[in-house]
Design an enzyme around this catalytic site. Structure first.
Site, PDB file in Angstrom:
ATOM      1  N   PRO A 195       0.845  -1.201   0.000  1.00 58.51           N
ATOM      2  CG  PRO A 195       0.072  -0.937   2.195  1.00 58.51           C
ATOM      3  CD  PRO A 195       0.870  -1.853   1.323  1.00 58.51           C
ATOM      4  CG  ASP A 247       4.967  -0.827   2.697  1.00 60.15           C
ATOM      5  OD1 ASP A 247       3.814  -0.572   3.093  1.00 60.15           O
ATOM      6  OD2 ASP A 247       5.406  -1.996   2.592  1.00 60.15           O
ATOM      7  CG  HIS A 248       0.744   4.905   4.376  1.00 63.11           C
ATOM      8  ND1 HIS A 248       0.937   5.294   5.683  1.00 63.11           N
ATOM      9  CD2 HIS A 248       0.225   5.990   3.740  1.00 63.11           C
ATOM     10  CE1 HIS A 248       0.535   6.537   5.844  1.00 63.11           C
ATOM     11  NE2 HIS A 248       0.107   7.000   4.673  1.00 63.11           N
ATOM     12  NE  ARG A 249       2.820  -3.388   3.663  1.00 57.72           N
ATOM     13  CZ  ARG A 249       3.216  -4.498   3.051  1.00 57.72           C
ATOM     14  NH1 ARG A 249       2.533  -5.630   3.226  1.00 57.72           N
ATOM     15  NH2 ARG A 249       4.282  -4.495   2.268  1.00 57.72           N
ATOM     16  CB  CYS A 304       6.893   5.145   8.321  1.00 59.08           C
ATOM     17  SG  CYS A 304       7.109   5.610   6.582  1.00 59.08           S
TER      18      CYS A 304
END
Length: 518
Positions: free
Chosen positions: A307, A488-490, A492
């Site tokens: 994501p 990758d928003h997972r 940070c």
């Protein structure tokens, strides 16, 4: 009688299941030694040379240049010069063989007294190599160790009449696979043999690929290089004289079309296969393989699993450009490039914001459920995108956080050169923890890049151009660029990504103060 050994294509690293045969470095009938390179193969990572674990005479080549071979399938057959003999092995070994007429035991006589000749010395050397193993081990395959046992398997006795058009069919043993491989006379005729000054005079995989793509026959070409070596200029000269054959396909029936000017129907005949969806002729079909296949799979996996989010910022790079210009006046040959300076700022920023130098890992726990974790690293392996004739590859500078701008510049140049030559190893291309992409060299300002899986972030740098900029309340012309960070928003949130991006931007705008602190 010595059983022919078959060398299977080994696992070339990172679980790769296939490789494209680029070029044979030996021919049928050649004498080869242990660890001698026998073929060049192109994996999804790079072009590598495959060494032979056996010494002897080449009995067969299992594949043609351009063919894709599966790992674990036969690559080359070698007839050992002298078969290794174990201590305590019986001098006479009866082995029953089946014949169409009768079953007769074969016996093999082994001399017990060594003969002091060149042949016996070579045999002893071969025995020593075979017992010790070559040590040149590829992943998933190794040559025999000192405790290995050697089992003799006698080939079946074939009763055949010798004629000018008939040959006996040898049976060979596949080492370590417990299988038999039979090569017929017709198959043997298909094996490529090397002719001095012809195919054997082509060294560069790029030259062979160019010739293949343009339909140039290297077998009838005399090279202009030393000892008849076929150079790139030779192929280019042949291309200008040799028309490229269009893609073969059935001719279609004439199609009536209306002329816009006259309004009268015209019969137009196409020499290409017609695409059913578009109605257009198909001029070429290009198999997706090698680097392009790996890139496609990696990018698809990145987009489907990560994501991602993107942040960007415009940067005044005037101070950095001027700093490099000043350094170049005193150190003409040792001045780092702009990318090396930016790489130095990136590694410093990753120390301050380590979340972007991690890996998101999903594993199955003991209960059968999914367990997720963020893996952090002690150091930075900085990857950078490099465009080559084989496609886009990402070599990585190991422990880049410990290098100066000059050292980074040296590594960037070195890795770029070996990547373009197709000599980068899987370790060179698959060990990065963060990627820096200078797409400004293509004349573009920005890009929403795709993360190089399994990393978690990629920083893009656009072209540096003159732009109007407000400096001290007044309009001025400055050297400006754009930085784009995809993450990758997972691992940070936006605050961390923005903080890292701003850190690198500030370093570019005020490079002297930051370099003094590094």
């Amino acid at each position: 009688m010595t059983a022919t050994k078959v060398f299977l294509l080994p696992d070339l690293g990172e679980g790769l299941t296939e490789a494209e045969l680029v070029n044979w470095l030996v021919a049928v009938g050649d004498e080869i030694r242990v660890d001698q390179p026998i073929a060049e193969v192109e994996t999804a990572k790079s072009v590598v040379e495959v060494p032979s674990p056996y010494a002897g005479t080449v009995a067969g080549l299992h594949g043609e240049p351009g063919q894709t071979l599966d790992v674990g399938k036969p690559l080359i057959s070698v007839t050992p010069s002298i078969e290794p003999v174990e201590t305590g092995t019986p001098l006479v070994e009866p082995v029953e063989t089946e014949s169409a007429e009768t079953t007769t035991p074969l016996v093999e006589l082994v001399e017990t007294e060594p003969v002091e000749t060149k042949e016996s010395a070579a045999a002893e050397t071969y025995r020593a190599e075979e017992k010790a193993g070559s040590g040149n081990v590829l992943i998933g395959y190794g040559t025999p160790g000192g405790t290995s046992t050697f089992r003799r398997t006698r080939p079946s006795r074939a009763s055949a009449v010798s004629t000018s058009s008939t040959r006996s069919t040898p049976s060979v043993e596949t080492e370590g696979a417990g299988a038999k491989l039979t090569t017929s006379a017709d198959d043997a005729l298909l094996l490529r043999t090397r002719v001095p000054g012809k195919l054997g005079a082509v060294i560069s995989p790029l030259v062979r690929r160019m010739a293949k793509e343009h339909g140039v026959d290297l077998g009838h070409m005399q090279g202009s290089g030393e000892s008849g070596l076929i150079m790139r200029r030779d192929v280019e000269a042949a291309i200008t004289k040799t028309p490229v054959k269009p893609a073969q396909g059935p001719l279609v029936e004439p199609v009536e079309t209306k002329a816009f000017e006259t309004g009268h129907p015209q019969a137009v005949e196409s020499k290409y296969t017609i695409d059913a969806r578009t109605g257009l002729g198909i001029t070429k079909r290009t198999p997706v393989r090698g680097v392009r296949k790996a890139v496609a799979a990696n990018m698809t996996r990145s987009r489907s699993e990560i994501p991602e989010a993107t942040v960007w910022v415009a940067v005044d790079a005037t101070a950095l450009v001027e700093l490099r210009a000043d350094l170049k006046k005193t150190e003409v040959h040792n001045t780092p490039g702009l990318l090396a300076f930016i790489a130095r700022f990136v590694t410093a920023g990753l120390k301050k914001y380590p979340a972007l130098n991690t890996r998101f890992v999903s594993t199955e726990d003991t209960s059968g459920g999914e367990s997720q974790e963020i893996m952090e690293f002690d150091g930075v392996n900085l990857g950078f995108a490099a465009q080559t004739d084989r496609g886009l590859v990402v070599p990585s500078i190991r422990n880049a956080d410990k290098l100066s701008a000059k050292q980074l510049d040296t590594e960037i140049k070195r890795l770029t050169a070996i990547a373009r030559d197709g000599k980068a190893t899987p370790t060179d291309l698959g060990s990065g923890t963060f990627t820096l992409n200078n797409y400004g060299v293509f004349g573009v300002d920005g890009s929403a890049a795709i993360i190089n899986y399994p990393e978690v972030a990629i920083l893009g740098v656009g072209r540096i151009v003159d732009k109007p900029w407000v400096v001290g309340g007044e309009l001025a012309v400055r050297k400006a660029t754009e930085l784009t960070l995809t993450f990758d928003h997972r691992v940070c949130d936006g605050g961390t990504a923005a903080g890292f991006l701003r850190y690198v931007a500030d370093a570019i705008e005020s490079p002297t103060s930051l370099l003094a602190d590094l």
